[in-house]
Design an enzyme around this catalytic site. Structure first.
Site, short mmCIF file in Angstrom:
data_model
loop_
_atom_site.label_atom_id
_atom_site.label_comp_id
_atom_site.label_asym_id
_atom_site.label_seq_id
_atom_site.Cartn_x
_atom_site.Cartn_y
_atom_site.Cartn_z
N ASP A 133 11.59 1.83 3.98
CA ASP A 133 10.52 1.26 4.79
C ASP A 133 9.44 2.32 4.94
O ASP A 133 9.65 3.34 5.60
CB ASP A 133 11.06 0.85 6.16
CG ASP A 133 10.02 0.15 7.02
OD1 ASP A 133 8.82 0.15 6.63
OD2 ASP A 133 10.39 -0.39 8.07
N ASN A 183 0.93 1.90 -4.09
CA ASN A 183 0.47 0.51 -4.14
C ASN A 183 0.74 -0.26 -2.85
O ASN A 183 0.00 -1.19 -2.53
CB ASN A 183 1.18 -0.19 -5.31
CG ASN A 183 1.08 -1.69 -5.22
OD1 ASN A 183 0.03 -2.28 -5.45
ND2 ASN A 183 2.19 -2.32 -4.86
N TYR A 212 -6.79 -2.77 7.90
CA TYR A 212 -6.71 -2.72 6.44
C TYR A 212 -7.92 -2.00 5.86
O TYR A 212 -7.79 -1.15 4.97
CB TYR A 212 -6.59 -4.14 5.89
CG TYR A 212 -6.32 -4.20 4.41
CD1 TYR A 212 -5.05 -3.97 3.91
CD2 TYR A 212 -7.34 -4.50 3.50
CE1 TYR A 212 -4.79 -4.04 2.54
CE2 TYR A 212 -7.10 -4.57 2.14
CZ TYR A 212 -5.83 -4.34 1.67
OH TYR A 212 -5.59 -4.40 0.31
N ALA A 220 -9.77 0.23 7.34
CA ALA A 220 -9.67 1.65 7.68
C ALA A 220 -8.68 2.37 6.78
O ALA A 220 -8.94 3.49 6.31
CB ALA A 220 -9.27 1.80 9.14
N ALA A 221 -7.53 1.75 6.51
CA ALA A 221 -6.53 2.38 5.66
C ALA A 221 -7.08 2.60 4.24
O ALA A 221 -6.89 3.67 3.65
CB ALA A 221 -5.26 1.54 5.61
N LYS A 222 -7.77 1.60 3.70
CA LYS A 222 -8.28 1.73 2.33
C LYS A 222 -9.46 2.71 2.27
O LYS A 222 -9.59 3.45 1.29
CB LYS A 222 -8.68 0.36 1.80
CG LYS A 222 -7.51 -0.60 1.62
CD LYS A 222 -6.41 0.00 0.74
CE LYS A 222 -5.30 -0.99 0.47
NZ LYS A 222 -4.21 -0.39 -0.35
N ILE A 242 -7.00 -10.58 -6.39
CA ILE A 242 -5.75 -10.95 -7.05
C ILE A 242 -5.07 -12.06 -6.27
O ILE A 242 -5.07 -12.08 -5.03
CB ILE A 242 -4.82 -9.72 -7.13
CG1 ILE A 242 -5.56 -8.51 -7.69
CG2 ILE A 242 -3.60 -10.03 -7.99
CD1 ILE A 242 -4.80 -7.21 -7.55
#
Length: 273
Positions: free
Chosen positions: A75, A106, A177, A179-181, A212
């Site tokens: 995890d 990924n 999301y 912010a993380a990227k 995708i």
């Protein structure tokens, strides 16, 4: 599933013929599973697939094509534990063992779609741990462990971070999301600068893979439009047939990974050629 101890070296026998080590997170679903299948369809590769629920079919595929799959059911929201396991396992590998070493970060998590103030703290924390903390810690573990390896001297240690256009264009309803990227992009730039100053630099790229057809797209289309102004755009992408299949996207991403100029631009997009 083919689990292995965190301290165990690969067994002898067929693995002696393998020369490319790939560590792939999020290897059991969507783009990650599609990449794993494509990687294992060729010979000479050991894939360490990290996922909470590994796909047992990868073992069969690897055996059929002369590769090897090790499944680590981890995890990534406990990023320090995952990085410690990777460091310990890499420490068992002889420095001359691998001709090429690749880490593909990924895995990612998108919490419920909507305003930040309505998100549960635990969901926000998990999204940042999986999407940013884990890639940073796993990258640090890889770079530290391979500092004296032959693959580093040959310029064949590569880190591929799977980013997103949302790391470069903010979107309401997906702050964690985004912010993380965005963080993934910028830490890739910083690591590229650090590595360029060394004698045997690793190469790193944060790559946006395009749009995708995955579970994440289903989640976006199913969100409440009241808290997600871009809802209609994602519905249109699907209805207009503008989404890549996971397999088509995997082919593009892995082709980028194999480019001779990989790492020249540390932040890239498959749609930009």
């Amino acid at each position: 599933m083919n689990p292995t101890s965190s301290h165990a070296a690969p067994p002898c026998g067929p693995l002696d013929l393998l020369d490319h080590l790939v560590i792939l997170t999020g290897a059991s679903r969507g783009l990650g599973l599609a990449m794993a299948r494509r990687l294992l369809a060729g010979p000479g590769l050991l894939l360490v697939g990290i996922a909470r629920q590994p796909d047992a079919g990868l073992d069969t595929l690897a055996t059929a094509h002369g590769s090897q799959h090790l499944a680590w059911p981890l995890d990534l929201s406990d990023a320090p534990a995952a990085a410690a396991r990777l460091s310990a396992w890499l420490a068992t590998q002889p420095p001359a063992r691998w001709r090429r070493v690749t880490l593909i970060n990924n895995a990612g998590v998108i919490p419920r779609i909507g305003p930040l103030g309505e998100d549960a703290p635990g969901a926000l924390s998990a999204a940042l741990r999986v999407g940013l903390e884990a890639p940073m810690l796993l990258t640090a573990a890889l770079l530290g462990a391979t500092a004296g390896w032959a693959a580093r001297a040959g310029g064949e240690v590569r880190v591929l971070n799977i980013s997103s256009g949302l790391g470069r264009r903010a979107m309401a309803g997906s702050a964690a999301y985004c912010a993380a990227k965005a963080g993934m992009d910028h830490f890739s730039r910083a690591v590229a600068l650090e590595e360029a100053a060394g004698a045997h630099p690793a190469r790193i790229v944060s790559l946006a893979p395009g749009v995708i057809d995955t579970d994440m797209q289903v989640q976006l289309r199913g969100a409440d439009p009241a808290g997600f102004p871009d809802h209609g755009r994602f519905v249109h992408l699907q209805s207009a047939g503008l989404l890549d299949s996971a397999d088509a996207a995997a082919a593009k991403v892995l082709a980028w990974l194999d480019r001779p100029d990989f790492g020249v631009q540390p932040v890239a997009d498959v749609r930009e050629g």
